[in-house]
Write an enzyme that holds these catalytic residues in place. Structure first.
Site, short mmCIF file in Angstrom:
data_model
loop_
_atom_site.label_atom_id
_atom_site.label_comp_id
_atom_site.label_asym_id
_atom_site.label_seq_id
_atom_site.Cartn_x
_atom_site.Cartn_y
_atom_site.Cartn_z
N GLY A 174 -22.41 -39.02 -25.03
CA GLY A 174 -22.77 -38.10 -26.10
C GLY A 174 -23.93 -38.69 -26.85
O GLY A 174 -24.38 -39.80 -26.57
N GLY B 285 -22.71 -32.92 -31.49
CA GLY B 285 -21.33 -33.30 -31.33
C GLY B 285 -20.93 -33.19 -29.88
O GLY B 285 -20.62 -32.10 -29.41
N THR B 286 -20.95 -34.29 -29.16
CA THR B 286 -20.62 -34.28 -27.74
C THR B 286 -19.57 -35.33 -27.43
O THR B 286 -19.43 -36.32 -28.13
CB THR B 286 -21.87 -34.56 -26.88
N THR B 287 -18.87 -35.11 -26.33
CA THR B 287 -17.92 -36.11 -25.84
C THR B 287 -18.03 -36.16 -24.33
O THR B 287 -18.41 -35.18 -23.68
CB THR B 287 -16.48 -35.78 -26.28
#
Length: 513
Positions: A414, A334-336
């Site tokens: 991401g 879970g990346t942004t």
């Protein structure tokens, strides 16, 4: 004196880009804006990032005439605990995706020492010019109330077992017993109050004061390893970025603790040996070259070419022409990502992650802490084997592509293990084929996953038919978040948000100097 007449932000959420744009309109620089975006994303993208997670930032400060790399990724916990057995509160929850399910490890035992909060404040203190209260204000307003959009509503639905694991989580995401849906108002009054306090008092309470003490006590009660000593000892590290020559420029990208930098460097070094022609883009030959490149990178990675020393040794054996690559050293779900370029030429590329979140919320803050100690791709040798205080590795690769002393492209993504391939493919399309930025971001992507080629629609069908003669191909029917979320900016020209991950661009126009 201004270099450009535009300041540009690209991120994964309209409110995040708007928060950063507001700061740029009010006279803040790229670093003020990226910090404002970081706080805002922790509020409006809670399934992807958190002030209790970790991140990396690569930037260009025109005022100082230098590049910067701030490492505020997570540490392994356990200082002062002398843990002699695995943590008690560490277990798997099942998340149901369309057509399949996946287990994620959560609980207090999955928590690593958080760095995002300290990293944002460090960035502002070192390179910002506006007051901290003004930079945080957009996030505090969003925390009091904002509408949950479709993308974040979908992510929250996937992670419902984690978001509602505790009473604190249920109070935020399942108020009155009804789980939030797209279009509902998301209100987190505790984080709003925390942000208001942060603007005047800083992070002492979270890392060394009352909140740190409460976290320590709850971790002891619940069998987690995160301690007061861990929080008090955490430091943001200013490191030297990698400089990877490519074509007529240099990619500035993170080294340790990112594993992505060297792998991107390896890809670019191999690509530099291939002569490209504009007419090849999107054709069968270009597709075959791309798959061959990914296969070779995977082969070399498995041979241990994952450090600068190994890469140089490989090149010195004559297998690859040696480039003048200085300062190079060589996984998160879970990346942004946020990319910012201001009118003065300052640029900031920042990627943050909370994993899937641990389900544990720091008391009185509304902040869910990460589950990085439960991410299997971050701990291939096994869980809870790292010594306390060690930086956990990541595949995050926020980057700048420079030509001379100017940034041509601010880029990042991401997407876990797909981060490096997403960045490499978009970078090549811009640099090698001179595609417009949004078209490059929108273009179909491919990823070689353990010998199976995952590929989005849009490539030449005849080329795919030929490709299937020597590699299994899984043809996706639509673009998907699986293939990353590249948000990028060409300073003074344009920005591009990735529709796979809710991309949003804000352009602030300034009068000509």
């Amino acid at each position: 004196m201004s270099r450009y007449t535009k300041s540009i932000v690209a991120s994964g959420h309209a409110e995040v880009s708007r928060a950063a744009g507001t700061i740029l309109e009010e006279g803040g620089n790229a670093f003020d804006a990226v910090v404002a975006a970081g706080f805002a994303s922790a509020v409006v993208e809670p399934a992807l990032t958190s002030l209790g997670g970790g991140g990396l930032l690569v930037g260009r400060s025109e005022e100082r005439g230098k590049n910067v790399f701030f490492d505020f990724f997570v540490d392994s916990p356990g200082r002062g605990r002398k843990p002699d057995r695995p943590p008690d509160d560490f277990f798997a929850v099942t998340v149901q995706f369309s057509g399949s399910s996946q287990d994620f490890n959560v609980g207090c035992g999955s928590v690593a020492v958080p760095g995002t909060l300290k990293g944002l404040l460090h960035t502002h203190r070192r390179l910002g010019r506006m007051g901290l209260g003004d930079v945080i204000a957009p996030a505090a307003e969003l925390a009091r109330s904002h509408l949950l959009n479709e993308q974040q509503g979908h992510f929250l639905q996937l992670l419902r077992p984690i978001m509602t694991l505790s009473a604190r989580g249920r109070a935020i995401y399942e108020p009155g017993g009804k789980y939030l849906q797209p279009g509902d108002r998301l209100c987190n009054p505790e984080i709003a109050s925390f942000l208001d306090q942060l603007a005047t008092e800083g992070d002492d309470s979270f890392y060394r004061g009352e909140i740190a003490g409460k976290i320590d006590a709850e971790m002891r009660d619940r069998g987690g390893w995160l301690s007061y000593e861990d929080l008090a000892s955490y430091k943001v590290r200013e490191r030297k970025a990698l400089n990877i020559p490519y074509r007529n420029g240099v990619l500035v990208t993170p080294g340790e603790p990112s594993m992505g930098g060297t792998l991107i460097g390896l890809s670019l070094s191999l690509m530099a040996e291939i002569k490209v022609k504009d007419e090849l883009w999107g054709t069968g030959l270009q597709l075959v070259n791309s798959v061959g490149l990914m296969n070779e990178v995977e082969r070399l990675r498995k041979r241990g070419i994952t450090s600068f020393e190994a890469l140089i040794g490989f090149m010195e054996q004559g297998k690859l022409k040696k480039k003048s690559m200085n300062n190079i050293r060589l996984f998160s779900r879970g990346t942004t990502h946020v990319s910012v370029a201001d009118r003065h030429g300052n640029c900031a590329s920042m990627t943050c992650s909370n994993g899937e979140g641990s389900g544990y919320f720091a008391p009185t803050t509304g902040i869910m802490i990460n589950n990085m100690m439960g991410e299997d791709d971050l701990h291939p040798e096994g869980f809870h084997l790292m010594a306390p205080g060690k930086r956990v590795y990541s595949m995050m690769s926020p980057s700048l592509f420079m030509e001379g002393d100017r940034v041509r492209l601010v880029i990042g993504s991401g997407g876990s293990k797909r981060i490096r391939t997403a960045i490499t493919q978009v970078l090549s399309q811009v640099v090698d084929f001179d595609l417009p930025l949004q078209r490059a971001v929108d273009s179909p992507r491919l990823y070689l996953d353990e010998g199976l080629l995952q590929i989005e629609p849009g490539f030449d069908s005849q080329a795919l038919d030929q490709l299937e003669n020597f590699v299994p191909v899984n043809r996706w029917t639509q673009r998907d978040v699986y293939f990353g979320g590249v948000h990028a900016v060409i300073p003074g020209v344009e920005g591009a948000g990735d529709p796979r991950r809710g991309g949003a661009v804000v352009v602030v126009n300034h009068p000509a100097a």
